[in-house]
Design a protein around this motif. Sequence first.
Motif, mmCIF file in Angstrom:
data_model
loop_
_atom_site.group_PDB
_atom_site.id
_atom_site.type_symbol
_atom_site.label_atom_id
_atom_site.label_comp_id
_atom_site.label_asym_id
_atom_site.label_seq_id
_atom_site.Cartn_x
_atom_site.Cartn_y
_atom_site.Cartn_z
ATOM 1 N N LEU A 85 0.696 -1.192 0.050
ATOM 2 C CA LEU A 85 0.001 0.023 0.071
ATOM 3 C C LEU A 85 0.948 1.132 -0.024
ATOM 4 C CD1 LEU A 85 -2.745 1.445 0.086
ATOM 5 C CD2 LEU A 85 -2.748 0.897 2.488
ATOM 6 N N ASN A 86 1.856 1.205 0.752
ATOM 7 C CA ASN A 86 2.805 2.291 0.670
ATOM 8 C C ASN A 86 3.558 2.674 -0.521
ATOM 9 O OD1 ASN A 86 3.751 4.495 2.517
ATOM 10 N ND2 ASN A 86 5.898 3.469 2.023
ATOM 11 N N ASN A 87 3.760 1.384 -1.180
ATOM 12 C CA ASN A 87 4.384 1.775 -2.553
ATOM 13 C C ASN A 87 3.400 2.228 -3.636
ATOM 14 O OD1 ASN A 87 6.949 0.819 -1.433
ATOM 15 N ND2 ASN A 87 6.647 -1.157 -2.231
ATOM 16 N N MET A 88 2.133 1.819 -3.414
ATOM 17 C CA MET A 88 1.175 2.388 -4.522
ATOM 18 C C MET A 88 0.842 3.848 -4.017
ATOM 19 S SD MET A 88 -1.413 -0.911 -4.103
ATOM 20 C CE MET A 88 -2.755 -0.191 -5.323
ATOM 21 N N TRP A 89 0.800 4.098 -2.705
ATOM 22 C CA TRP A 89 0.815 5.564 -2.345
ATOM 23 C C TRP A 89 1.554 6.335 -2.965
ATOM 24 C CZ3 TRP A 89 -3.256 8.280 -1.094
ATOM 25 C CH2 TRP A 89 -3.070 9.536 -0.382
ATOM 26 N N GLU A 90 2.986 5.985 -2.771
ATOM 27 C CA GLU A 90 4.234 6.819 -3.207
ATOM 28 C C GLU A 90 4.075 7.068 -4.785
ATOM 29 O OE1 GLU A 90 7.936 5.231 -1.749
ATOM 30 O OE2 GLU A 90 7.089 5.818 0.424
ATOM 31 N N ASP A 91 3.529 5.918 -5.566
ATOM 32 C CA ASP A 91 3.704 6.096 -6.778
ATOM 33 C C ASP A 91 2.483 7.104 -7.297
ATOM 34 O OD1 ASP A 91 4.013 5.277 -9.705
ATOM 35 O OD2 ASP A 91 2.351 3.940 -9.441
ATOM 36 N N TYR A 92 1.276 7.019 -6.522
ATOM 37 C CA TYR A 92 0.273 7.801 -6.777
ATOM 38 C C TYR A 92 0.798 9.415 -6.476
ATOM 39 C CZ TYR A 92 -3.545 10.815 -5.136
ATOM 40 O OH TYR A 92 -4.411 11.904 -4.726
ATOM 41 N N ILE A 93 1.585 9.677 -5.228
ATOM 42 C CA ILE A 93 2.039 10.728 -5.085
ATOM 43 C C ILE A 93 2.908 11.359 -6.368
ATOM 44 C CG2 ILE A 93 3.377 12.190 -3.280
ATOM 45 C CD1 ILE A 93 0.597 11.859 -2.552
ATOM 46 N N GLU A 94 3.924 10.523 -6.440
ATOM 47 C CA GLU A 94 4.754 10.859 -7.377
ATOM 48 C C GLU A 94 4.201 11.469 -8.830
ATOM 49 O OE1 GLU A 94 7.678 8.031 -8.083
ATOM 50 O OE2 GLU A 94 8.496 8.180 -5.764
ATOM 51 N N SER A 95 3.299 10.573 -9.244
ATOM 52 C CA SER A 95 2.308 10.901 -10.406
ATOM 53 C C SER A 95 1.765 12.232 -10.267
ATOM 54 C CB SER A 95 1.378 9.992 -10.804
ATOM 55 O OG SER A 95 0.718 10.163 -11.787
ATOM 56 N N GLY A 96 1.012 12.580 -9.195
ATOM 57 C CA GLY A 96 0.556 13.864 -8.803
ATOM 58 C C GLY A 96 1.376 15.203 -8.848
ATOM 59 N N LEU A 97 2.595 14.784 -8.437
ATOM 60 C CA LEU A 97 3.683 15.816 -8.295
ATOM 61 C C LEU A 97 3.916 16.142 -9.689
ATOM 62 C CD1 LEU A 97 5.712 14.770 -5.074
ATOM 63 C CD2 LEU A 97 4.391 16.757 -5.589
ATOM 64 N N SER A 98 4.219 15.224 -10.501
ATOM 65 C CA SER A 98 4.623 15.347 -11.883
ATOM 66 C C SER A 98 3.708 16.297 -12.805
ATOM 67 C CB SER A 98 4.812 14.206 -12.563
ATOM 68 O OG SER A 98 5.094 14.278 -13.900
ATOM 69 N N PHE A 99 2.346 16.045 -12.449
ATOM 70 C CA PHE A 99 1.393 16.862 -13.400
ATOM 71 C C PHE A 99 1.554 18.206 -12.763
ATOM 72 C CE2 PHE A 99 -2.245 14.907 -11.027
ATOM 73 C CZ PHE A 99 -2.964 16.169 -10.687
ATOM 74 N N ARG A 100 1.347 18.358 -11.474
ATOM 75 C CA ARG A 100 1.380 19.646 -10.909
ATOM 76 C C ARG A 100 2.615 20.465 -11.153
ATOM 77 N NH1 ARG A 100 -0.721 17.829 -4.820
ATOM 78 N NH2 ARG A 100 -0.213 16.010 -5.764
ATOM 79 N N VAL A 101 3.689 20.061 -11.452
ATOM 80 C CA VAL A 101 4.838 20.809 -11.596
ATOM 81 C C VAL A 101 4.596 21.155 -13.422
ATOM 82 C CG1 VAL A 101 7.151 20.914 -12.358
ATOM 83 C CG2 VAL A 101 6.457 19.750 -10.066
ATOM 84 N N LYS A 102 4.270 20.592 -13.911
ATOM 85 C CA LYS A 102 3.708 20.798 -15.206
ATOM 86 C C LYS A 102 2.696 21.786 -15.561
ATOM 87 C CE LYS A 102 5.489 16.382 -17.427
ATOM 88 N NZ LYS A 102 5.085 15.090 -17.882
ATOM 89 N N LEU A 103 1.710 21.840 -14.783
ATOM 90 C CA LEU A 103 0.745 22.724 -14.674
ATOM 91 C C LEU A 103 1.243 24.305 -14.219
ATOM 92 C CD1 LEU A 103 -2.359 21.130 -12.896
ATOM 93 C CD2 LEU A 103 -2.399 22.163 -15.216
#
Length: 108
Positions: A85-103
């Motif tokens: 679960l922690n690995n899934m959460w971290e993958d989700y967070i990294e994905s979110g950070l990526s698109f927010r930086v691009k925004l």
Amino acid sequence: MDSSKVLKLLEIIKEIKITKKKFKKVIIYINENEDIKNSLSEVIKDNLKELIKMWQNNEDAEFDYYFEMKKYHTYINKQFTNEILNNMWEDYIESGLSFRVKLMFLCD
């Protein structure tokens, strides 16, 4: 908006959809594992509920909407004791950070 910005925006929209799917997978994993579900603190459950609401209502979301999610993420980060679960959460967070930086760069 010029064509290069449109292409970047379309790429970001795709990343947002991918991130949303990753979040859904986290929720499904929690719901399928009663031991994990029962072990979550009320604070984590409350913040997950808020994120669920936000992801369900993001169709017309503006730039700041995704940054508002941060306050709910902050209470959850590093709180899962289950490694999967922690690995899934971290993958989700990294994905979110990526698109927010691009925004952020798109809005400059």
